[in-house]
Design a protein around this motif. Structure first.
Motif, PDB file in Angstrom:
ATOM      1  N   ALA A 119       0.825  -1.221   0.000  1.00 54.82           N
ATOM      2  CA  ALA A 119       0.000   0.000   0.000  1.00 54.82           C
ATOM      3  C   ALA A 119       0.858   1.270   0.000  1.00 54.82           C
ATOM      4  CB  ALA A 119      -0.922  -0.015   1.214  1.00 54.82           C
ATOM      5  N   ILE A 120       1.983   1.233   0.724  1.00 58.09           N
ATOM      6  CA  ILE A 120       2.837   2.429   0.798  1.00 58.09           C
ATOM      7  C   ILE A 120       3.438   2.724  -0.578  1.00 58.09           C
ATOM      8  CG2 ILE A 120       4.963   3.400   1.762  1.00 58.09           C
ATOM      9  CD1 ILE A 120       4.267   2.099   4.406  1.00 58.09           C
ATOM     10  N   LYS A 121       3.928   1.668  -1.241  1.00 60.00           N
ATOM     11  CA  LYS A 121       4.501   1.868  -2.580  1.00 60.00           C
ATOM     12  C   LYS A 121       3.461   2.433  -3.551  1.00 60.00           C
ATOM     13  CE  LYS A 121       8.624  -0.970  -3.170  1.00 60.00           C
ATOM     14  NZ  LYS A 121       9.142  -0.661  -1.881  1.00 60.00           N
ATOM     15  N   THR A 122       2.228   1.912  -3.459  1.00 57.42           N
ATOM     16  CA  THR A 122       1.141   2.398  -4.319  1.00 57.42           C
ATOM     17  C   THR A 122       0.867   3.874  -4.031  1.00 57.42           C
ATOM     18  OG1 THR A 122       0.183   0.196  -4.246  1.00 57.42           O
ATOM     19  CG2 THR A 122      -1.232   1.946  -5.062  1.00 57.42           C
ATOM     20  N   ALA A 123       0.793   4.207  -2.746  1.00 59.33           N
ATOM     21  CA  ALA A 123       0.530   5.602  -2.352  1.00 59.33           C
ATOM     22  C   ALA A 123       1.652   6.519  -2.856  1.00 59.33           C
ATOM     23  CB  ALA A 123       0.402   5.700  -0.835  1.00 59.33           C
ATOM     24  N   LYS A 124       2.883   6.034  -2.736  1.00 59.38           N
ATOM     25  CA  LYS A 124       4.022   6.833  -3.200  1.00 59.38           C
ATOM     26  C   LYS A 124       3.953   7.069  -4.711  1.00 59.38           C
ATOM     27  CE  LYS A 124       7.945   6.131  -0.118  1.00 59.38           C
ATOM     28  NZ  LYS A 124       9.264   5.506  -0.002  1.00 59.38           N
ATOM     29  N   ASN A 125       3.631   6.010  -5.441  1.00 56.82           N
ATOM     30  CA  ASN A 125       3.572   6.150  -6.905  1.00 56.82           C
ATOM     31  C   ASN A 125       2.506   7.143  -7.336  1.00 56.82           C
ATOM     32  OD1 ASN A 125       5.714   4.509  -7.401  1.00 56.82           O
ATOM     33  ND2 ASN A 125       4.506   2.655  -7.678  1.00 56.82           N
ATOM     34  N   LEU A 126       1.354   7.114  -6.668  1.00 54.12           N
ATOM     35  CA  LEU A 126       0.281   8.071  -6.991  1.00 54.12           C
ATOM     36  C   LEU A 126       0.736   9.497  -6.670  1.00 54.12           C
ATOM     37  CD1 LEU A 126      -2.835   6.103  -5.702  1.00 54.12           C
ATOM     38  CD2 LEU A 126      -2.345   6.736  -8.076  1.00 54.12           C
ATOM     39  N   LEU A 127       1.389   9.640  -5.523  1.00 54.89           N
ATOM     40  CA  LEU A 127       1.868  10.961  -5.108  1.00 54.89           C
ATOM     41  C   LEU A 127       2.960  11.466  -6.062  1.00 54.89           C
ATOM     42  CD1 LEU A 127       1.625  13.210  -3.046  1.00 54.89           C
ATOM     43  CD2 LEU A 127       3.177  11.961  -1.544  1.00 54.89           C
ATOM     44  N   ARG A 128       3.824  10.554  -6.509  1.00 59.42           N
ATOM     45  CA  ARG A 128       4.863  10.949  -7.473  1.00 59.42           C
ATOM     46  C   ARG A 128       4.234  11.521  -8.745  1.00 59.42           C
ATOM     47  NH1 ARG A 128       7.745   6.100  -5.828  1.00 59.42           N
ATOM     48  NH2 ARG A 128       9.482   6.802  -4.547  1.00 59.42           N
TER      49      ARG A 128
END
Length: 197
Positions: free
Chosen positions: A3-12
């Motif tokens: 979930a953290i990686k997904t959140a980071k990718n969206l934020l990027r």
């Protein structure tokens, strides 16, 4: 993917879109303000061996700092990335002329060739200050890079190799400083985040 990686990718994606929306004038205005803050900062003034990233089009421009540090006789090191892995070292840059002559990478940043023999910071006495790029930063000092882990890996190496780890200053556009960002265990916090506000 967690979930953290997904959140980071969206934020990027969100941050890249925001940065692409900034005019060249606005980027230049904020870059000027941030570079002035760096040049006036005690950590920069006291530093003798520092690493300065060579900026991409959506990062705070670092040309003024580079010129100042070289002119002041500081030992300046610049990142050299291996695009095929997470390997990055910091190699010595001795003059503005040498900088000018460096070839461009596919990321449109200047960098010495990987096979060129150059003095490396950790092999010759370490660093006392690292200026750090990134895509997003929190006021608490958390940083989100572009997802390859170059700086987190390098900062961990510095901490293992040096008795006194280097100070870190991140340079950010106002648009990159957020109340919080998702973080993982491998993310190394930054000491100071300087933005134009």
């Amino acid at each position: 993917m967690n979930a953290i990686k997904t959140a980071k990718n969206l934020l990027r994606q969100e941050l890249k879109a925001k940065l692409n929306g900034l005019s060249n004038e606005e980027k230049a205005r904020q870059s000027q303000a941030v570079q002035t803050k760096v040049l006036q900062h005690d950590l920069y003034k006291k530093s003798k061996r520092l690493s300065i990233f060579l900026s991409m089009h959506d990062e705070i421009n670092t040309d003024l700092i580079l010129r100042d540090a070289l002119g002041a006789g500081k030992a300046v090191y610049i990142p050299r990335y291996d695009s095929k892995s997470t390997y990055m070292d910091m190699v010595r840059l001795k003059s503005w002329e040498e900088y000018d002559a460096l070839p461009m990478t596919k990321w449109k940043i200047k960098q010495p060739p990987l096979d060129q023999d150059r003095e490396q910071a950790l092999g010759s006495g370490g660093l006392d200050l690292i200026l750090v790029p990134g895509l997003g930063f929190s006021k608490a000092g958390h940083r989100m890079g572009r997802g390859r882990g170059y700086y987190d890996t390098y900062l961990a190496k510095c901490r293992a190799a040096q008795e006194h780890p280097p100070n870190t200053i991140a340079l950010a556009f106002i648009e990159q400083v957020l109340p919080e960002i998702p973080i993982e265990e491998t993310d190394v916090p930054i000491d100071i985040i300087l933005s134009a506000e």
